[in-house]
Design a protein around this motif. Structure first.
Motif, PDB file in Angstrom:
ATOM      1  N   ASP A 102       0.828  -1.213   0.000  1.00  0.00           N
ATOM      2  CA  ASP A 102       0.000   0.000   0.000  1.00  0.00           C
ATOM      3  C   ASP A 102       0.861   1.261   0.000  1.00  0.00           C
ATOM      4  O   ASP A 102       0.538   2.240  -0.669  1.00  0.00           O
ATOM      5  CB  ASP A 102      -0.927   0.023   1.225  1.00  0.00           C
ATOM      6  CG  ASP A 102      -1.935  -1.114   1.203  1.00  0.00           C
ATOM      7  OD1 ASP A 102      -2.307  -1.578   0.105  1.00  0.00           O
ATOM      8  OD2 ASP A 102      -2.352  -1.554   2.302  1.00  0.00           O
ATOM      9  N   LEU A 103       1.958   1.235   0.764  1.00  0.00           N
ATOM     10  CA  LEU A 103       2.859   2.386   0.820  1.00  0.00           C
ATOM     11  C   LEU A 103       3.492   2.606  -0.555  1.00  0.00           C
ATOM     12  O   LEU A 103       3.537   3.732  -1.052  1.00  0.00           O
ATOM     13  CB  LEU A 103       3.934   2.190   1.892  1.00  0.00           C
ATOM     14  CG  LEU A 103       3.441   2.007   3.331  1.00  0.00           C
ATOM     15  CD1 LEU A 103       4.612   1.719   4.261  1.00  0.00           C
ATOM     16  CD2 LEU A 103       2.654   3.198   3.812  1.00  0.00           C
ATOM     17  N   ASP A 104       3.968   1.519  -1.155  1.00  0.00           N
ATOM     18  CA  ASP A 104       4.582   1.624  -2.483  1.00  0.00           C
ATOM     19  C   ASP A 104       3.578   2.113  -3.526  1.00  0.00           C
ATOM     20  O   ASP A 104       3.943   2.868  -4.420  1.00  0.00           O
ATOM     21  CB  ASP A 104       5.186   0.288  -2.913  1.00  0.00           C
ATOM     22  CG  ASP A 104       6.507  -0.019  -2.223  1.00  0.00           C
ATOM     23  OD1 ASP A 104       7.105   0.904  -1.613  1.00  0.00           O
ATOM     24  OD2 ASP A 104       6.947  -1.182  -2.290  1.00  0.00           O
ATOM     25  N   ALA A 105       2.328   1.685  -3.406  1.00  0.00           N
ATOM     26  CA  ALA A 105       1.300   2.117  -4.365  1.00  0.00           C
ATOM     27  C   ALA A 105       1.090   3.634  -4.302  1.00  0.00           C
ATOM     28  O   ALA A 105       0.784   4.261  -5.323  1.00  0.00           O
ATOM     29  CB  ALA A 105      -0.012   1.387  -4.086  1.00  0.00           C
ATOM     30  N   ALA A 107      13.173   3.304   2.304  1.00  0.00           N
ATOM     31  CA  ALA A 107      12.797   3.145   3.714  1.00  0.00           C
ATOM     32  C   ALA A 107      12.331   4.477   4.310  1.00  0.00           C
ATOM     33  O   ALA A 107      11.343   4.520   5.057  1.00  0.00           O
ATOM     34  CB  ALA A 107      13.973   2.573   4.514  1.00  0.00           C
ATOM     35  N   ALA A 108      13.012   5.553   3.975  1.00  0.00           N
ATOM     36  CA  ALA A 108      12.619   6.871   4.495  1.00  0.00           C
ATOM     37  C   ALA A 108      11.233   7.261   3.976  1.00  0.00           C
ATOM     38  O   ALA A 108      10.417   7.827   4.720  1.00  0.00           O
ATOM     39  CB  ALA A 108      13.659   7.933   4.105  1.00  0.00           C
ATOM     40  N   MET A 109      10.960   6.937   2.712  1.00  0.00           N
ATOM     41  CA  MET A 109       9.634   7.241   2.161  1.00  0.00           C
ATOM     42  C   MET A 109       8.568   6.379   2.831  1.00  0.00           C
ATOM     43  O   MET A 109       7.474   6.870   3.125  1.00  0.00           O
ATOM     44  CB  MET A 109       9.624   7.054   0.645  1.00  0.00           C
ATOM     45  CG  MET A 109      10.369   8.166  -0.084  1.00  0.00           C
ATOM     46  SD  MET A 109      10.217   8.053  -1.881  1.00  0.00           S
ATOM     47  CE  MET A 109      11.675   7.125  -2.293  1.00  0.00           C
ATOM     48  N   TRP A 110       8.878   5.114   3.107  1.00  0.00           N
ATOM     49  CA  TRP A 110       7.933   4.263   3.839  1.00  0.00           C
ATOM     50  C   TRP A 110       7.609   4.880   5.191  1.00  0.00           C
ATOM     51  O   TRP A 110       6.456   4.959   5.589  1.00  0.00           O
ATOM     52  CB  TRP A 110       8.517   2.885   4.052  1.00  0.00           C
ATOM     53  CG  TRP A 110       8.278   1.885   2.962  1.00  0.00           C
ATOM     54  CD1 TRP A 110       7.592   2.070   1.797  1.00  0.00           C
ATOM     55  CD2 TRP A 110       8.736   0.533   2.953  1.00  0.00           C
ATOM     56  NE1 TRP A 110       7.601   0.904   1.067  1.00  0.00           N
ATOM     57  CE2 TRP A 110       8.283  -0.049   1.741  1.00  0.00           C
ATOM     58  CE3 TRP A 110       9.481  -0.229   3.833  1.00  0.00           C
ATOM     59  CZ2 TRP A 110       8.560  -1.379   1.409  1.00  0.00           C
ATOM     60  CZ3 TRP A 110       9.752  -1.549   3.500  1.00  0.00           C
ATOM     61  CH2 TRP A 110       9.296  -2.118   2.302  1.00  0.00           C
ATOM     62  N   ILE A 111       8.648   5.308   5.897  1.00  0.00           N
ATOM     63  CA  ILE A 111       8.443   5.915   7.217  1.00  0.00           C
ATOM     64  C   ILE A 111       7.555   7.149   7.083  1.00  0.00           C
ATOM     65  O   ILE A 111       6.604   7.329   7.850  1.00  0.00           O
ATOM     66  CB  ILE A 111       9.798   6.252   7.876  1.00  0.00           C
ATOM     67  CG1 ILE A 111      10.512   4.963   8.301  1.00  0.00           C
ATOM     68  CG2 ILE A 111       9.614   7.195   9.067  1.00  0.00           C
ATOM     69  CD1 ILE A 111      11.957   5.153   8.735  1.00  0.00           C
TER      70      ILE A 111
END
Length: 174
Positions: free
Chosen positions: A86-89, A108-112
C-alpha cells in the motif's frame, strides 16, 4: 613570517549538530531515534529480505536503542513491512524511475514518511517530512534527501489534506 589570514568568517557553531552537519546524538528526540532504528531495520528488510522479527530482535540489541521510543519504532517497522504494498502504491506514481532503482535508504525513508502521514496524526506533516529528509541526509546518498522531500511533499496534500490546507491558509506552506 606569519600565516595569511583567512578571508572567511569563523564557522558559526550550531547546537545539536556535528561539524559535518549531522545531528548530535544528544539533540535527538526519542522519536527521532526510533526513526533512525526503524530506517536501519527497514534497510535490512529491503536489502536482505530478512524476517521482521529477526530484524527487530537484532535492532533492539544495538547500542542506544534504549533511548529510542520503542513503541514508535515498533509501529514504523512492523507497520511499514505489513503495509509495504500500500505504501509503495502511493509512492510509485510520484517516482520518475522504477522502484527497484530507488536506493533502499530513500525507499525506507519514504515508507516511514507515508506510514507516519497515515498513522501518526500527532506528528505534524512538516515534521514528518523534515525527519525523513534528515534521515536521508544522514544515511543516504548525496542528493537522496531531495528526492525524498519531493515525494513526501507530493503526498502530503493527499494524505494530510486538511493540515496542509490549514498551513497554506496561514502562509506556512506552498
Amino acid at each position: 613570517m606569519t600565516e595569511p589570514q583567512s578571508s572567511k568568517p569563523p564557522r558559526q557553531s550550531r547546537t545539536g549538530v556535528t561539524s559535518t552537519g549531522a545531528r548530535k546524538a544528544s539533540a535527538k528526540s526519542n522519536r527521532s531515534r526510533a526513526r533512525e532504528f526503524a530506517l536501519q531495520a527497514l534497510y535490512q528488510h529491503l536489502v536482505g529480505r530478512n524476517d521482521a522479527t529477526a530484524i527487530d530482535h537484532f535492532t533492539r540489541d544495538l547500542a542506544g536503542f534504549h533511548k529510542a521510543d520503542a513503541a514508535h519504532y515498533d509501529a514504523l517497522l512492523h507497520g511499514s513491512i505489513e503495509h509495504a504494498g500500500d505504501l509503495d502504491a502511493l509512492i510509485l506514481p510520484l517516482l520518475d524511475r522504477k522502484m527497484e532503482e530507488i536506493s533502499p535508504i530513500e525507499h525506507a525513508a519514504m515508507w516511514i514518511g507515508v506510514y507516519e502521514f497515515q498513522n501518526c496524526l500527532d506528528v505534524p506533516w512538516r515534521v514528518v517530512i523534515n525527519e525523513c529528509v534528515e534521515l536521508t541526509k544522514e544515511f543516504g546518498g548525496t542528493d537522496g534527501h531531495k528526492y525524498v522531500n519531493a515525494v513526501l511533499n507530493g503526498l502530503a496534500p493527499k494524505l494530510r489534506a486538511t493540515e496542509v490546507e490549514a498551513d497554506r491558509a496561514k502562509g506556512k506552506a506552498k
